[in-house]
Design an enzyme around this catalytic site. Sequence first.
Site, PDB file in Angstrom:
ATOM      1  N   ARG A 157     -10.463  -1.493  10.465  1.00  0.00           N
ATOM      2  CA  ARG A 157      -9.769  -0.396  11.146  1.00  0.00           C
ATOM      3  C   ARG A 157     -10.496  -0.008  12.434  1.00  0.00           C
ATOM      4  O   ARG A 157     -11.624  -0.428  12.676  1.00  0.00           O
ATOM      5  CB  ARG A 157      -9.585   0.782  10.194  1.00  0.00           C
ATOM      6  N   TYR A 191       0.833  -1.208   0.000  1.00  0.00           N
ATOM      7  CA  TYR A 191       0.000   0.000   0.000  1.00  0.00           C
ATOM      8  C   TYR A 191       0.865   1.253   0.000  1.00  0.00           C
ATOM      9  O   TYR A 191       0.734   2.123  -0.863  1.00  0.00           O
ATOM     10  CB  TYR A 191      -0.900  -0.023   1.236  1.00  0.00           C
ATOM     11  N   ASP A 192       1.757   1.333   0.967  1.00  0.00           N
ATOM     12  CA  ASP A 192       2.569   2.544   1.136  1.00  0.00           C
ATOM     13  C   ASP A 192       3.362   2.844  -0.136  1.00  0.00           C
ATOM     14  O   ASP A 192       3.394   3.982  -0.616  1.00  0.00           O
ATOM     15  CB  ASP A 192       3.564   2.378   2.290  1.00  0.00           C
ATOM     16  N   GLN A 194      -0.913   4.039  20.602  1.00  0.00           N
ATOM     17  CA  GLN A 194      -0.665   4.580  19.260  1.00  0.00           C
ATOM     18  C   GLN A 194      -1.774   5.577  18.922  1.00  0.00           C
ATOM     19  O   GLN A 194      -2.944   5.288  19.165  1.00  0.00           O
ATOM     20  CB  GLN A 194      -0.547   3.462  18.210  1.00  0.00           C
ATOM     21  N   GLY A 242      -2.718   0.360  22.973  1.00  0.00           N
ATOM     22  CA  GLY A 242      -3.659   1.355  22.471  1.00  0.00           C
ATOM     23  C   GLY A 242      -3.137   2.772  22.545  1.00  0.00           C
ATOM     24  O   GLY A 242      -3.856   3.730  22.257  1.00  0.00           O
ATOM     25  N   ASN A 254      -6.248   9.334   8.548  1.00  0.00           N
ATOM     26  CA  ASN A 254      -7.346   8.433   8.914  1.00  0.00           C
ATOM     27  C   ASN A 254      -8.713   9.091   8.748  1.00  0.00           C
ATOM     28  O   ASN A 254      -8.953  10.173   9.277  1.00  0.00           O
ATOM     29  CB  ASN A 254      -7.201   7.989  10.369  1.00  0.00           C
ATOM     30  N   SER A 289     -14.485   1.551  12.966  1.00  0.00           N
ATOM     31  CA  SER A 289     -15.549   0.624  12.563  1.00  0.00           C
ATOM     32  C   SER A 289     -15.466  -0.669  13.361  1.00  0.00           C
ATOM     33  O   SER A 289     -16.500  -1.229  13.768  1.00  0.00           O
ATOM     34  CB  SER A 289     -15.481   0.352  11.062  1.00  0.00           C
ATOM     35  N   ASN A 290     -14.260  -1.150  13.619  1.00  0.00           N
ATOM     36  CA  ASN A 290     -14.110  -2.336  14.462  1.00  0.00           C
ATOM     37  C   ASN A 290     -14.765  -2.141  15.819  1.00  0.00           C
ATOM     38  O   ASN A 290     -15.568  -2.961  16.268  1.00  0.00           O
ATOM     39  CB  ASN A 290     -12.624  -2.632  14.718  1.00  0.00           C
ATOM     40  N   ASP A 337       2.842  -1.192  13.021  1.00  0.00           N
ATOM     41  CA  ASP A 337       1.744  -0.243  13.211  1.00  0.00           C
ATOM     42  C   ASP A 337       2.373   1.104  13.597  1.00  0.00           C
ATOM     43  O   ASP A 337       3.085   1.182  14.590  1.00  0.00           O
ATOM     44  CB  ASP A 337       0.853  -0.756  14.355  1.00  0.00           C
TER      45      ASP A 337
END
Lengths: 323, 323
Positions: free
Chosen positions: B187, B146-147, B210, B208, B175, B190-191, B274
């Site tokens: 992501r 992707y990147d 991040q 968490g 985001n 939505s998760n 991540d």
Amino acid sequence: MPHSVLVSGGCGFLGSHLVDRLLLREDLETLVIVDNLWTGSRDNIAHVSDPRLSLRIADAESFTTSQHFDEIIHLASPASPVWYMREPARTIKANIGGALNLLSLLRPGGRFCFASTSEVYGDPLMSPQPESYRGSVDCTGPRASYDESKRCTEALLFEEQRVSGLDVRVVRLFNTYGPRTRIDDGRAVSNFVCQALTTGILTVHGDGSQSRSWGYVDDIVDGLERFFWRDSIAYRGPLNIGNNREVSVLGIAKFVCSLVPGSRIEHRAPIPQDPTNRCPDLTLVRQVLPGWEATTGYQEGIRRTFEWYRRRIVTEDRSAANA
Amino acid sequence: MPHSVLVSGGCGFLGSHLVDRLLLREDLETLVIVDNLWTGSRDNIAHVSDPRLSLRIADAESFTTSQHFDEIIHLASPASPVWYMREPARTIKANIGGALNLLSLLRPGGRFCFASTSEVYGDPLMSPQPESYRGSVDCTGPRASYDESKRCTEALLFEEQRVSGLDVRVVRLFNTYGPRTRIDDGRAVSNFVCQALTTGILTVHGDGSQSRSWGYVDDIVDGLERFFWRDSIAYRGPLNIGNNREVSVLGIAKFVCSLVPGSRIEHRAPIPQDPTNRCPDLTLVRQVLPGWEATTGYQEGIRRTFEWYRRRIVTEDRSAANA
């Protein structure tokens, strides 16, 4: 077991030297070169007469065949800024489109080798550059088609290794020079040698203090041969291959001048985003390929390159005189 | 002058919101969506009945038509790690192959808009990230398809601007969340919302801590609309578009928990590579789009997203009960 090998870009400078090595393999049954002759030349393989070799004039990104290969070595790409900056989309197609297409020609379990580049480090903020350095590439800049298509092709191959176990080998090549570089290649060594042999005026961009590590082609191909097929190696890359003795562009120009009495240096405007330095950290390659080293010093390498160009330019002059 | 527009990925989360905006344009004559429904869904445009709109189910990299377009907006790509990490080659084809193919469908002088990503900054060594930051992407890592395909597509477009004067617009989106994100998008927002509405257990990777800047889709699409077609702007990109108020993943999870009594958080193993933070430097966008700002706070945005998911999940439950 007899092997079938495909080399894309096999008529190029580096590719043709690698083809010479491949043809020394006794386990090689067929060798197919795919080359569109964009920057490569038939001349580079004109000395070969080997029934195992065949040349297919085609773009790597669209070449088709019913054959599948045990090994694919993907070299198709211009490597000189003047060439890739002129046709950026085509450069991207050759690298990424080429890899995507050629992957479909690999037999299951086959090996895919790719020549990436020190350009993935961009204008590096650390020197020398280890493989773990993530680089400093301006993805919107004038060298980006080459740098980013090499980076993205690396991404493709390591991702395919992750998701489907592809056997990849990826090298990052630093500046390489030697016989069979195009006369109009546009990079420092060949420029200086040709200018010394013709006009006698060597043009240096900027003050010439930008440094490179200059790897003589025979040394570099020694490393490729061992990593791509000869040694049994668990590590798959990326692997820096190059000479780590940095010499400034001006230093190279001065040495070439010393070979041709009366030649001299002229300075021109700097090239945009020309990296200030580029030098491989060779820690990893010394572990992976013990004993390998780019041993040819720049003076010896340039002398050999000079002799090759001199014979070519003299021959061309004679042909022109006889035409 | 009536305009013909093509949007690749127009059935996606972001694409379908942009399609809604495009259909408000009086100068819009035809709008073609090209979408292979890989991560997009017909449901996202089911509310539209506009004779100017047509949907072509096709890959962006191989779509063909005799029509040429005044504007092309290239959004085709998965955007969630779980989706692109599963099919890296396909991700690269969608982005770069898509851009190469769609460029051939642009009328001379037309405009090509591309949604790049904050992922071009990788795991950034500076925060916030200005557009001039060259990034820290591991091009051999698990997010690289992707990147690097976003980076390389940027390269292609800015190179085409350089060599042939292409009118490009490139944004780097941070985001983004909101209604029409897939339930299985994978992501954080939505998760968490879906987990709160179903199992009641919200899974947080790592501790968490991040952080991300969470942009509500309506705000982000406001920016795209102005940059892609509404404002008259000389600057062509890259342009950061996002919300610069960082909130930790854990902070988001806690807020979602507060919406559903009885729900709770469970921690899982961290995701490899991540990024620890991601925050746009908005200096440039404030000059380019004066007055634009992602004003919706995360609590308000998540409440709206929550309501949309709740209605969907309740409807699906009813359909299942009636089946």
